[in-house]
Write an enzyme that holds these catalytic residues in place. Sequence first.
Site, PDB file in Angstrom:
ATOM      1  N   CYS A  87       6.627 -12.033  -3.440  1.00 23.35           N
ATOM      2  CA  CYS A  87       5.852 -11.639  -2.415  1.00 23.35           C
ATOM      3  C   CYS A  87       5.445 -12.611  -1.321  1.00 23.35           C
ATOM      4  CB  CYS A  87       4.235 -11.176  -3.205  1.00 23.35           C
ATOM      5  SG  CYS A  87       4.344  -9.873  -4.301  1.00 23.35           S
ATOM      6  N   CYS A 233      -7.215  -3.285  -6.618  1.00 25.68           N
ATOM      7  CA  CYS A 233      -5.709  -3.715  -6.646  1.00 25.68           C
ATOM      8  C   CYS A 233      -5.003  -3.470  -5.286  1.00 25.68           C
ATOM      9  CB  CYS A 233      -5.158  -2.945  -7.865  1.00 25.68           C
ATOM     10  SG  CYS A 233      -5.873  -3.153  -9.330  1.00 25.68           S
ATOM     11  N   ILE A 236       1.037  -0.284  -2.978  1.00 28.10           N
ATOM     12  CA  ILE A 236       2.251  -0.572  -2.292  1.00 28.10           C
ATOM     13  C   ILE A 236       2.308   0.060  -0.813  1.00 28.10           C
ATOM     14  CG2 ILE A 236       3.439  -0.187  -4.479  1.00 28.10           C
ATOM     15  CD1 ILE A 236       4.293   2.750  -3.318  1.00 28.10           C
ATOM     16  N   HIS A 355       0.238  -3.824   1.451  1.00 31.04           N
ATOM     17  CA  HIS A 355       0.976  -5.181   0.745  1.00 31.04           C
ATOM     18  C   HIS A 355       2.502  -4.642   0.753  1.00 31.04           C
ATOM     19  CE1 HIS A 355       2.274  -8.602  -1.684  1.00 31.04           C
ATOM     20  NE2 HIS A 355       2.076  -7.948  -2.583  1.00 31.04           N
TER      21      HIS A 355
END
Length: 412
Positions: A87, A233, A236, A355
């Site tokens: 990441c 959370c 994607i 993300h």
Amino acid sequence: MKQTAYVAGVGMTPFGNAMDKTLNELAASSILDAIKDAGITKEDLNAAYMGNAAGGVITGQVCVPGQVALRSMGISKIPVVNIENACATSATAFQQACTMVTLGVYDVVLVCGYEKLYHEDKNKTFSVFTGAIDVTQTEAIAARLKARNDLIGESLDMSGAGSSRSIFIDIYATWAREHMHLYGTTREQLAAVSAKNSVHGSLNPKSQFQNVVSVEEVLSAREIVSPLTLPMCAPIGDGAASVIVVSERMAKKLGKKRCIRVNASNLHSGWDAEEGETPMVTTAVTELYEQAGLGAEDLNCVELHDASAISEIKYYEYLGLCETGAGGDYVLSGASSLGGKVPVNTSGGLMRKGHPIGATGAAQIVELVMQLRGEAGKRQVSGARVALAENGGGYIGTDAAALVLSILSKEE
């Protein structure tokens, strides 16, 4: 290290589901926007640092993804460095580009983070995150996580890790449980991070999620692993973000008013700290502030790696925005909201902006440059002059595999 580099241009695609676009198309869009924003041409580039983490798994493009993307848009005859660092991929590309400019090797460098994670086969997507740990030690990592939960009277069912969810959700859930056990942090405080970032994300036209959610809606959402619900959370995503890094000489030539200084940018790799040993993140933060000649008290805004709500709370503490254990109270106080003491993740953060892991670090720099220029529109932090980016990646043993921290500032 202490840097003498400047950001002259930035560009970014919207983040989200871009299954209708190729990886090369995403990269080209952000690159052309950054070049235009910097007021340069493709021919002015001396080198390119291309950050992509999942392309090999999702698209099959391995070995030379950067050269392929750049050649397709007519950029060649320059050194191209492909970077993969979980990441922290494009944050690493940014740190390396700034370092090469600071050392006098180049005057104009392209940094691009570009990523595709959406795929019809979700197992392919989840396999990317499983690959961000030591795949030879998955059972040992699971055993350590379960042992940590046992110590605080919790049980951890990891049967869906890597198949129905990212294994990192189990890591984040463990962090959250430990923080709640040690400091009394509550689910409401975790939810407050998600709700706050949803407000910020609603003001960002490039965010994956534009809707505002309340604390109550976050708490009542589908639970992934207790105490984390879905909005706690990061999702994607697909997308790209690009940055043009230039030398001081080139910044003067282009006009320093819109160029943002990079005061310091560090890359650290984690280790398995012994009991009582200073952890990697503490070492990294201390070094960054010392090299920049600045501290937490100087910060006006922060973009940090909120892959989960607990990640943001813990990094308030690591970065010195509040005392250890006080991160939950910090978010409830409004200090990290727009209009607060130090607004955090004005872009919406990973949880709302999205993300796409290879693009995340560069996207943080894009947001901070816009803030320091005064070009962030409805989410503008008033009087922003000093900003910090934190981007972590991977997990090995008991620590992050990579961590990049950068401080940027607007010069007088």
